[in-house]
Design a protein around this motif. Structure first.
Motif, PDB file in Angstrom:
ATOM      1  N   ARG A 157       0.847  -1.193   0.000  1.00 23.10           N
ATOM      2  CA  ARG A 157       0.000   0.000   0.000  1.00 23.10           C
ATOM      3  C   ARG A 157       0.880   1.239   0.000  1.00 23.10           C
ATOM      4  N   PHE A 158       0.553   2.207  -0.854  1.00 22.55           N
ATOM      5  CA  PHE A 158       1.323   3.441  -0.974  1.00 22.55           C
ATOM      6  C   PHE A 158       0.565   4.606  -0.333  1.00 22.55           C
ATOM      7  N   GLU A 159       1.279   5.394   0.448  1.00 23.44           N
ATOM      8  CA  GLU A 159       0.719   6.622   1.015  1.00 23.44           C
ATOM      9  C   GLU A 159       1.573   7.798   0.533  1.00 23.44           C
ATOM     10  N   PRO A 160       1.108   8.527  -0.484  1.00 17.15           N
ATOM     11  CA  PRO A 160       1.905   9.659  -0.991  1.00 17.15           C
ATOM     12  C   PRO A 160       2.214  10.666   0.110  1.00 17.15           C
ATOM     13  N   ILE A 161       3.473  11.083   0.167  1.00 14.72           N
ATOM     14  CA  ILE A 161       3.926  12.000   1.218  1.00 14.72           C
ATOM     15  C   ILE A 161       4.194  13.391   0.667  1.00 14.72           C
ATOM     16  N   LEU A 162       5.036  13.473  -0.369  1.00 14.12           N
ATOM     17  CA  LEU A 162       5.365  14.778  -0.946  1.00 14.12           C
ATOM     18  C   LEU A 162       5.856  14.604  -2.370  1.00 14.12           C
ATOM     19  N   SER A 163       5.846  15.708  -3.102  1.00 14.16           N
ATOM     20  CA  SER A 163       6.330  15.711  -4.476  1.00 14.16           C
ATOM     21  C   SER A 163       7.692  16.387  -4.513  1.00 14.16           C
ATOM     22  N   GLU A 164       8.655  15.742  -5.148  1.00  7.84           N
ATOM     23  CA  GLU A 164      10.020  16.264  -5.222  1.00  7.84           C
ATOM     24  C   GLU A 164      10.303  16.855  -6.603  1.00  7.84           C
ATOM     25  N   GLU A 165      10.712  18.118  -6.636  1.00  5.83           N
ATOM     26  CA  GLU A 165      11.089  18.762  -7.894  1.00  5.83           C
ATOM     27  C   GLU A 165      12.572  18.515  -8.158  1.00  5.83           C
ATOM     28  N   PHE A 166      12.917  18.418  -9.443  1.00  2.00           N
ATOM     29  CA  PHE A 166      14.291  18.121  -9.833  1.00  2.00           C
ATOM     30  C   PHE A 166      15.020  19.401 -10.249  1.00  2.00           C
ATOM     31  N   PHE A 167      16.309  19.461  -9.882  1.00  2.00           N
ATOM     32  CA  PHE A 167      17.151  20.614 -10.180  1.00  2.00           C
ATOM     33  C   PHE A 167      18.409  20.172 -10.930  1.00  2.00           C
ATOM     34  N   LEU A 168      18.844  21.034 -11.829  1.00  3.16           N
ATOM     35  CA  LEU A 168      20.136  20.841 -12.487  1.00  3.16           C
ATOM     36  C   LEU A 168      21.228  21.394 -11.585  1.00  3.16           C
ATOM     37  N   VAL A 169      22.302  20.620 -11.391  1.00  2.00           N
ATOM     38  CA  VAL A 169      23.463  21.096 -10.639  1.00  2.00           C
ATOM     39  C   VAL A 169      24.676  20.966 -11.552  1.00  2.00           C
ATOM     40  N   LEU A 237      33.369  17.167 -13.798  1.00  5.16           N
ATOM     41  CA  LEU A 237      33.361  15.991 -14.674  1.00  5.16           C
ATOM     42  C   LEU A 237      32.034  15.831 -15.397  1.00  5.16           C
ATOM     43  N   GLY A 238      31.018  16.461 -14.899  1.00  8.02           N
ATOM     44  CA  GLY A 238      29.705  16.392 -15.511  1.00  8.02           C
ATOM     45  C   GLY A 238      28.699  17.097 -14.626  1.00  8.02           C
ATOM     46  N   ALA A 239      27.539  17.389 -15.180  1.00 14.33           N
ATOM     47  CA  ALA A 239      26.444  17.968 -14.400  1.00 14.33           C
ATOM     48  C   ALA A 239      25.525  16.828 -13.961  1.00 14.33           C
ATOM     49  N   THR A 240      24.532  17.140 -13.158  1.00 16.35           N
ATOM     50  CA  THR A 240      23.551  16.139 -12.761  1.00 16.35           C
ATOM     51  C   THR A 240      22.188  16.792 -12.597  1.00 16.35           C
ATOM     52  N   ILE A 241      21.151  15.968 -12.601  1.00 21.15           N
ATOM     53  CA  ILE A 241      19.788  16.430 -12.358  1.00 21.15           C
ATOM     54  C   ILE A 241      19.234  15.561 -11.242  1.00 21.15           C
ATOM     55  N   MET A 242      18.899  16.192 -10.113  1.00 21.38           N
ATOM     56  CA  MET A 242      18.528  15.466  -8.909  1.00 21.38           C
ATOM     57  C   MET A 242      17.337  16.133  -8.204  1.00 21.38           C
ATOM     58  N   PRO A 243      16.605  15.366  -7.372  1.00 22.84           N
ATOM     59  CA  PRO A 243      15.600  15.990  -6.502  1.00 22.84           C
ATOM     60  C   PRO A 243      16.251  17.050  -5.621  1.00 22.84           C
ATOM     61  N   LYS A 244      15.468  18.053  -5.220  1.00 22.68           N
ATOM     62  CA  LYS A 244      16.007  19.231  -4.539  1.00 22.68           C
ATOM     63  C   LYS A 244      16.869  18.893  -3.323  1.00 22.68           C
ATOM     64  N   ALA A 245      16.444  17.930  -2.502  1.00 24.90           N
ATOM     65  CA  ALA A 245      17.198  17.600  -1.288  1.00 24.90           C
ATOM     66  C   ALA A 245      18.614  17.147  -1.620  1.00 24.90           C
TER      67      ALA A 245
END
Length: 301
Positions: A157-169, A237-245
């Motif tokens: 069973r899934f209980e949605p908690i929060l939505s994570e936005e992605f950022f380029l670093v 060495l490269g960039a990344t795209i990750m959730p904000k945290a």
């Protein structure tokens, strides 16, 4: 039913070999094979298939493995409850925290709060990219997990908690302006990226965004360790795209000038609390769940 046979069966499956399991259990291989044979006779089904590569479970084996995990955990909890009768909560609680998400930033706080409020609880934390947490919950290896996705998956069973936005670093050497506006995905065509492997939810979300905008995704390395990812991005060495945290963590741990910007179209994933829909949580597990929900509520704020 001798509960030792269930323990032995779990060790055989987890180690992938009767020979390795015999070494781990410090018993002779013929004796372990006899335990397995007795277990198969009890259930009236073949549980394991042996090959040169080791052992694999049959359908019946999968069912017995799942129930064996649950039975042993209940036995451990019964022992803990008996020992702590009239006192504080006690027992072992297993929690999965999916890497490359806000969940991965909660591990120390979860440990600290659990120790503070319920010192009798033995908390077992798992952070692994390569394991499917929902499957581990169905098998009884985990009691709960914070993971990406909302299901549905039969058995959990899934209980949605929060939505994570992605950022380029990215390092400033990549000539990406330090702007408050989101970075269009189509302007990242061919930029060298460091991302998790293809089976990871974060990677799949990024893949989907680049495919939808018909942008060339150039992955130069697949990295499963956040600390290594942070150092590699800081080294240019490269960039990344990750959730904000995780993006915030990479920026905070780097001594190099990094750009951190939201991407557009927005990339986001839902972080959910996942538990079994068949086996109720023990009292210690419910207490840990409450702490976990408190900590995730802080992330929302």
């Amino acid at each position: 039913m001798d509960i030792r046979r269930l323990k032995s069966f779990i060790v055989i499956v987890d180690s992938g070999s009767i020979t390795r399991a015999a070494d781990l259990l410090h018993i002779a291989q013929p004796a372990l094979s006899q335990q397995l044979a007795a277990l198969e006779e009890h259930f009236g089904h073949k549980l394991l298939i042996r090959s040169q590569q080791g052992v694999s479970m049959t359908d019946a084996g999968h069912a017995v493995y799942r129930h064996a995990q649950i039975i042993l955990r209940q036995m451990e909890q019964a022992q803990a409850d008996a020992s702590a009768a009239g006192n504080s909560l006690a027992g072992r609680v297993s929690v999965g925290l999916v890497p490359f998400s806000s969940a991965a930033t909660l591990s120390v706080d979860l440990l600290a709060e659990t120790r503070k409020r319920h010192p009798g609880i033995l908390l077992h934390l798992t952070e692994s990219v390569g394991q499917t947490y929902s499957q581990m919950i169905m098998n009884g290896r985990l009691e709960m997990a914070l993971l990406h996705g909302t299901g549905p998956i039969k058995g959990v069973r899934f209980e949605p908690i929060l939505s994570e936005e992605f950022f380029l670093v990215a390092h400033r050497d990549f000539a990406i302006e330090a702007d408050a506006k989101p970075v269009p995905v189509n302007t990242l065509d061919g930029i060298p990226l460091l991302l998790p492997p293809a089976y990871n939810f974060v990677r799949r979300a990024v893949d989907t965004a680049f495919t939808r905008t018909r942008t060339n995704l150039k992955v130069v390395a697949e990295v499963e360790i956040v600390r290594t990812l942070a150092r590699a991005v800081g080294s240019g060495l490269g960039a990344t795209i990750m959730p904000k945290a995780i993006a915030d963590r990479i920026v905070s741990e780097s001594s190099e000038p990094l750009i951190c910007r939201l991407v557009s179209p927005r990339i986001e994933e839902t972080l959910s609390l996942c538990v079994s829909d068949q086996n109720p949580l023990s009292e210690p597990a419910l207490a840990v769940r409450d702490i976990l929900l408190e900590l995730t509520a802080r992330l929302k704020g």
